[in-house]
Scaffold this motif. Structure first.
Motif, short mmCIF file in Angstrom:
data_model
loop_
_atom_site.label_atom_id
_atom_site.label_comp_id
_atom_site.label_asym_id
_atom_site.label_seq_id
_atom_site.Cartn_x
_atom_site.Cartn_y
_atom_site.Cartn_z
N ARG A 177 0.89 -1.36 0.06
CA ARG A 177 -0.04 -0.01 -0.11
C ARG A 177 0.76 1.30 -0.01
N MET A 178 2.07 1.31 0.72
CA MET A 178 2.74 2.22 0.87
C MET A 178 3.77 2.62 -0.22
N PRO A 179 3.69 3.72 -1.02
CA PRO A 179 4.41 4.13 -2.34
C PRO A 179 5.97 3.71 -2.14
N TYR A 180 6.50 3.65 -0.92
CA TYR A 180 8.00 3.48 -0.72
C TYR A 180 8.07 1.75 -0.90
N GLY A 182 7.22 16.50 7.10
CA GLY A 182 5.87 15.58 7.00
C GLY A 182 6.35 14.22 6.83
N CYS A 183 5.84 13.48 5.71
CA CYS A 183 6.37 12.33 5.33
C CYS A 183 7.68 12.04 4.96
N PRO A 184 8.38 11.22 5.73
CA PRO A 184 9.81 11.24 5.26
C PRO A 184 10.19 10.69 3.76
N PHE A 185 9.30 10.13 3.24
CA PHE A 185 9.17 9.79 1.91
C PHE A 185 8.79 10.81 0.84
N GLU A 186 8.20 11.72 1.34
CA GLU A 186 7.47 12.91 0.49
C GLU A 186 8.37 13.16 -0.82
N PRO A 187 9.80 13.65 -0.47
CA PRO A 187 10.60 14.10 -1.33
C PRO A 187 10.76 13.10 -2.67
N ARG A 188 10.27 11.77 -2.34
CA ARG A 188 10.77 11.06 -3.54
C ARG A 188 9.45 10.28 -4.18
N CYS A 189 8.29 10.91 -3.63
CA CYS A 189 7.13 10.10 -3.86
C CYS A 189 6.07 10.77 -4.89
N ARG A 190 5.77 9.75 -5.56
CA ARG A 190 5.00 10.28 -7.02
C ARG A 190 3.53 10.82 -6.34
N TYR A 191 3.24 10.24 -5.44
CA TYR A 191 1.59 10.23 -5.06
C TYR A 191 1.51 11.37 -3.82
N ALA A 192 2.55 12.26 -3.59
CA ALA A 192 2.57 13.10 -2.49
C ALA A 192 1.48 14.20 -2.78
N SER A 193 0.80 14.68 -1.55
CA SER A 193 -0.24 15.59 -1.78
C SER A 193 -0.01 16.56 -0.37
N PRO A 214 -1.04 17.33 2.47
CA PRO A 214 -0.82 16.85 3.74
C PRO A 214 0.35 16.37 4.10
N CYS A 215 0.89 15.47 2.93
CA CYS A 215 2.21 14.98 3.12
C CYS A 215 3.56 15.90 3.40
N ARG A 216 3.33 16.90 3.07
CA ARG A 216 4.43 17.74 3.29
C ARG A 216 4.42 18.56 4.82
N GLU A 239 3.28 13.84 9.37
CA GLU A 239 3.86 12.53 9.25
C GLU A 239 2.59 11.55 9.49
N PRO A 240 2.46 10.76 8.40
CA PRO A 240 1.33 9.70 8.77
C PRO A 240 1.56 8.87 9.72
N SER A 241 0.60 8.25 10.37
CA SER A 241 1.13 7.26 11.31
C SER A 241 0.84 6.05 10.84
N ALA A 251 1.87 3.47 6.55
CA ALA A 251 1.79 4.97 7.13
C ALA A 251 2.00 5.80 6.05
N CYS A 252 0.69 6.02 5.60
CA CYS A 252 0.54 6.82 4.13
C CYS A 252 -0.80 7.61 4.25
N HIS A 253 -0.79 8.88 3.69
CA HIS A 253 -1.92 9.48 3.49
C HIS A 253 -2.65 9.18 2.39
N ASN A 254 -2.08 8.71 1.44
CA ASN A 254 -2.61 8.22 0.07
C ASN A 254 -2.27 6.75 -0.39
N PRO A 255 -2.69 5.71 0.22
CA PRO A 255 -2.21 4.49 0.11
C PRO A 255 -2.52 4.07 -1.57
S1 SF4 Z 1 2.28 10.00 2.91
FE1 SF4 Z 1 2.30 11.02 0.85
S2 SF4 Z 1 4.46 11.33 0.62
FE2 SF4 Z 1 4.29 9.82 2.20
S3 SF4 Z 1 4.11 8.01 0.91
FE3 SF4 Z 1 1.97 8.52 1.46
S4 SF4 Z 1 1.70 9.73 -0.37
FE4 SF4 Z 1 3.89 9.58 -0.55
#
Ligand code: SF4
Ligand code: SF4
Lengths: 650, 314
Positions: free
Chosen positions: A241-244, A276-287, A289-291, A294-296, A302-306
């Protein structure tokens, strides 16, 4: 009751957080895979559970072993638990055993550490344990010292010590990472045996998704000190689910299927995490709130947009070119001995313009020696090396200097290969200046080179220290390209890099080759990587080529029993496949480069040999097989050095 | 192993011969035994002096090669020549050698053991108060030349003697134990300072070694793991330092013996140089060269005993 429960574990080194709130539970007999790249905090988590972090680490949270809290215990209390209820297997078998004590004594010490046995009883138990982990001739092995053992044997000893007291939990930290792939397969088997023998819960810490797929019941994926995905092995591998996690799976090179897809950028330094989300700089799906937040970790991720995984792109867009007729490098009958040790023993191959040949094999097979012989540009002990039509043994100084421009190298460890006191601009300019390129031209070329390897021009003013591993390797490649060589030799170019970064470098190498027409000679041990990097592959064993041919042929219809074993030993990151398949387990260790036995040098480990009739076996023992075209379809680019390979191809 | 020792021994003998020959030639060129007669009154006739010097093989008018030949021939028979008073050098050597060895042996063993222990402690407590104190103390001792250290100790001992009105410490005569204390303490202090520095850095290297972590993961207490695994491994290089260090120790001992009136080889050397006693000086060199080589051999044996990796590769 759970064997081990970890709650909100946090570890800081000074001000730098390494683990930021990790929680999990492992039931008795369960295998929990803890996956992550370097710096994700997975190993620190393991050591924190053991209570073996250095004193400067601050640890908070809770670690409960069968309900009893360990965190904050004194050395005396913890040492009663360690090794008895809670055991650990470390990564590097080179350094994990004390060099001055006998193997048997070290195991017996583990037995005696928790009292109640005499010296001789402990020694006998040590022998039993050596038997259990499959060390042959335990009585003799116990009297040996660690340096007389191979890496695989040492790792078996580590496992023997870990299971000495039937612990409730075993933590295995990258237990097979430093091993050759056929040995890794053996050690993983031993680990399974150990698990059955003790019924212990296992916390399997690794970066290798294949290993986890074969072993783990549940999987946690860590990123930047936190768990970002958790689930059963099937869930995590088939429905991440998590983009990473999705990116990591897509970036892993496979033995079949499409090319790996890189994740852009690299993991953030643990001292400077984004808000925010530590993966945000590399994430294609960042929105948005991600910035900021940090999603729990919820149910799974742990992702705002699974997300859902995308299918892999199919095999590359059919750019398999026809081979050029232009031979760049020709090696014939190359031999190299160090004293009585024959490291390379008659090797032939050629590399043509614009193509990639990979030399693969396990440690001691002679692949690196072959590379060094070519790089020396000097007369070999025996055989011929012809670079760009010139025999290197008869080169005058001047011509050798000229030839050096056309032959460049990229090293495995980009950190060690770049002088830390030089700016990137000077590192790239150095070869240019050495060959007398004019100053304004140098500056222009440095910019151009940075562009070629996908780095901004402002990197020119920086030092290697501030760069990530992937960026450093890009600099290494740019440096090799500076003089517009015809052939680049790459020694394990991606093996020191994290999976998510590896794919980017592989992409870059392919693009450069397409655009510049440069040829590569690669030495690598990872067959999955090689499949996506090379056009042709030569499998080496004990100083010789066992099989050589196009990647399609060698991976598709491996003709040599050794190639088959190698391919089958690689764990694939697919739980159903990995658990379902049967492995060709090779016995023994890859032999060191010693005096080769008469006949086929693979004989002692050859699975096909054991199935042959007596007369055929004779032949294997008496006659050394030469490279000959493999039977699969006339005209196919594939040769094999085995008398009976037809028995395999069907 | 036996073959290795034999090979080493043969090589050592050759080295001793070369070293001692060079030392003899140097001493014979640099020292002037004739000068002893100069201050005498009445000054003996030149002829008598020459005869006496020739008899002792000390005559600077005899060509150097001839004197060397006589000395070597004597040496081959086990005759080390005569000192200025006409007594055999070998006898004096025999008397003094054990006196010195006693001091050196105690100094080395005590110094080594204490130095290793202190260095290991210091490493384990890196940057804590005890480490800083040990470091400071050893640097002070290292910075002070041995003879200054000796004199300082002597002054301190004098104070103690005066204060207590006793003669706890002595540095005259040959009264055994109480005389042994001060020179031994001086030597041990200097040795401890050197060895503890070496051992501290060796130990720091292995403190965070993977195998120490493995030992603790087995359930060993920190102290036990450090002793049995870290220290046991870190002590190996000390054997080499021991061999290197012996020359330095010897040099220090020469001064210490002289200062404390310890009638050993060192005192003899200084007195002999003063008298231009070439044969005695050469005998001392023989002793020193032999000692250094034996130490080297012992160091190798000790290393082989401690380190299986060395053992097998031979
Ligand atoms: S929380 Fe946002 S930036 Fe982090 S992995 Fe999910 S979509 Fe990407
Ligand atoms: S020649 Fe014989 S021993 Fe060698 S690989 Fe082939 S079958 Fe095995």
């Amino acid at each position: 009751m759970n064997a081990l429960e970890v709650g909100d574990l946090r570890v800081r080194f000074g001000e730098v957080p390494a683990v930021r709130g990790v929680g999990f539970a492992v039931a008795p007999g369960e295998v929990l895979g803890l996956v992550g790249e370097s710096g994700s905090g997975k190993s620190v988590t393991g050591l924190a559970v053991m209570g073996l972090l250095p004193a400067r680490a601050t640890v908070t949270g809770s670690v409960r072993l069968r309900g009893a809290e360990l965190l904050g215990g004194t050395d005396r209390e913890l040492s009663r638990v360690r090794g008895r209820d809670l055991a650990m297997i470390f990564q590097d078998p080179q350094s994990a055993l004390t060099p001055v004590h006998r193997i048997g004594d070290q195991i017996a010490e583990a037995v005696r550490a928790h009292g109640g046995t005499t010296r001789s009883r402990a020694w006998r138990r040590a022998l039993d344990l050596l038997d259990l982990v499959g060390v042959p001739d335990a009585a003799r092995a116990a009297r040996a010292y660690p340096h007389q053992f191979s890496g695989g044997m040492r790792q078996r000893v580590m496992i023997a010590m870990a299971v000495a007291h039937d612990p409730a939990v075993i933590i295995a930290d990258e237990p097979t990472t430093a091993l050759d792939v056929t040995v890794q397969a053996q050690v993983l088997e031993v680990l399974k045996t150990a698990r059955q023998a003790t019924g212990a819960a296992i916390l399997m810490i690794t970066h290798d998704l294949g290993v986890v797929a074969g072993l783990a019941d549940r999987v946690l994926v860590m990123y930047a000190g936190r768990v970002v995905e958790s689930g059963t092995a099937e869930e995590v591998f088939y429905r991440p689910r998590m983009p990473y996690t999705i990116g990591l799976l897509a970036a892993t090179p496979l033995l079949d299927g499409g090319p790996p897809v890189p994740i852009p950028g690299g993991p953030p330094p643990s001292g400077a995490l984004p808000p925010g989300c530590p993966f945000e700089p590399r994430c294609r799906y960042a929105s948005a709130p991600c910035r900021t937040t940090e999603p729990s970790l919820t149910e799974r991720a742990a992702c705002h947009n699974p997300q859902r995984p995308q299918p892999r792109p199919a095999e590359g867009p059919g750019v398999r070119r026809t081979r050029s007729a232009d031979v760049i490098l020709q090696v014939t009958g190359l031999r190299r001995a160090y004293g009585a040790v024959q490291a390379v023993d008659g090797v032939d191959f050629e590399v043509r313009a614009g193509e990639t040949l990979a030399l693969v094999g396990e440690s001691g097979c002679g692949k690196t020696t072959t590379l060094m012989e070519i790089l020396a540009l000097a007369a070999p002990q025996a055989g011929r090396i012809v670079v760009l039509g010139r025999d290197v043994s008869a080169l005058p100084r001047q011509a050798r200097q000229e030839l050096r421009r056309d032959l460049q190298i990229v090293f495995q460890d980009p950190a060690a290969a770049l002088d830390p006191r030089m700016r990137i601009a000077d590192l790239l300019a150095e070869p240019l200046r050495a060959h007398g390129v004019a100053e304004p031209e140098v500056e222009r070329r440095v910019c151009e080179l940075l562009g070629l390897v996908g780095l901004d021009p402002d990197f020119a003013g920086r030092f290697p220290r501030g760069l990530s591993g992937g960026q450093r390797q890009r600099i290494g490649i740019a440096r090799a390209l500076a003089l517009r060589p015809r052939l680049i030799v790459l020694d394990e170019p991606v093996s020191a890099l994290d999976v998510s970064v590896q794919a980017g470098i592989m992409d870059l190498l392919a693009t450069l080759q397409l655009n510049l027409g440069v040829a590569y000679l690669i030495v690598a041990h990872d067959l999955a990587v090689v499949r996506h990097l090379a056009d042709r592959v030569a499998v080496m064993y004990l100083g010789r080529i066992a099989e050589i041919g196009s990647v399609e042929a060698v991976y598709g219809t491996p003709a040599h029993p050794y190639t088959r074993a190698l391919l089958s030993a690689i764990p694939v990151p697919d739980p159903r496949l990995e658990r379902g398949r049967s492995r060709v387990l090779l016995p023994g260790d890859p032999p060191g480069p010693a005096r080769a036995p008469a006949g086929c040098r693979f004989r002692a480990r050859c699975p096909l040999h054991t199935e042959l009739g007596a007369a055929d076996r004779e032949r294997c023992a008496a006659e050394e097989p030469r490279l000959r075209p493999a039977g699969a379809g006339a005209g196919a680019d594939q040769s094999v050095a085995c008398h009976y390979s037809e028995g395999l191809i069907r | 192993m036996a073959r290795f020792v034999l090979r080493r021994a043969v090589g050592s003998v050759v080295l001793v011969v070369v070293a001692v020959s060079l030392a003899y030639l140097l001493a014979a060129t640099a020292l002037h035994p004739r000068a002893n007669f100069e201050g005498r009154s009445p000054r003996p006739p030149e002829r008598v002096i020459d005869a006496r010097l020739t008899e002792l093989n000390l005559n600077d008018r005899t060509p150097l090669p001839d004197r060397y030949a006589v000395w070597v021939t004597g040496l081959l028979r086990g005759d080390l020549g005569r000192d200025f008073d006409g007594d055999p050098v070998a006898g004096e050597l025999g008397r003094r050698i054990w006196v010195s060895l006693r001091l050196l042996l105690i100094g080395t063993v005590l110094g080594g053991v204490l130095g290793v222990a202190l260095g290991a402690c210091s490493a384990v407590r890196q940057y804590r108060l005890s480490d800083r104190l040990i470091t400071l103390a050893s640097f002070v001792v290292l910075a002070v030349p041995v003879f200054v250290l000796a004199v300082l100790l002597q002054m301190g001992a004098q104070k103690v003697n005066d204060a207590t009105g006793t003669r706890i410490f002595q540095w005259a005569g040959q009264d055994g134990l109480s005389h042994l204390v001060l020179p031994t303490v001086t030597i041990v202090l200097a040795q401890v300072a050197v060895y503890s520095r070496y051992q501290r850095s060796m130990m720091l290297d292995v403190l965070s070694a993977d195998f120490v972590r493995t030992a603790r993961a087995k359930g060993l207490r920190r102290g036990t793991a450090l002793r049995r695994h870290a220290l046991r491994t870190a002590v190996i290089p000390m054997t080499t330092y021991f061999a290197y260090n012996l020359g330095l120790l010897l040099l220090g001992a020469v001064f210490i013996e002289k200062i404390f009136g310890w009638h050993g080889m060192g005192e003899w050397l200084i007195d002999s140089i003063g008298r231009g006693d070439v044969n005695a000086v050469a005998a001392f060199d023989l002793f020193a060269a032999g000692l250094v080589l034996v130490a080297g051999l012992l160091a190798d044996l000790a290393q082989a005993a401690l380190d299986p990796r060395v053992r097998v590769s031979r």
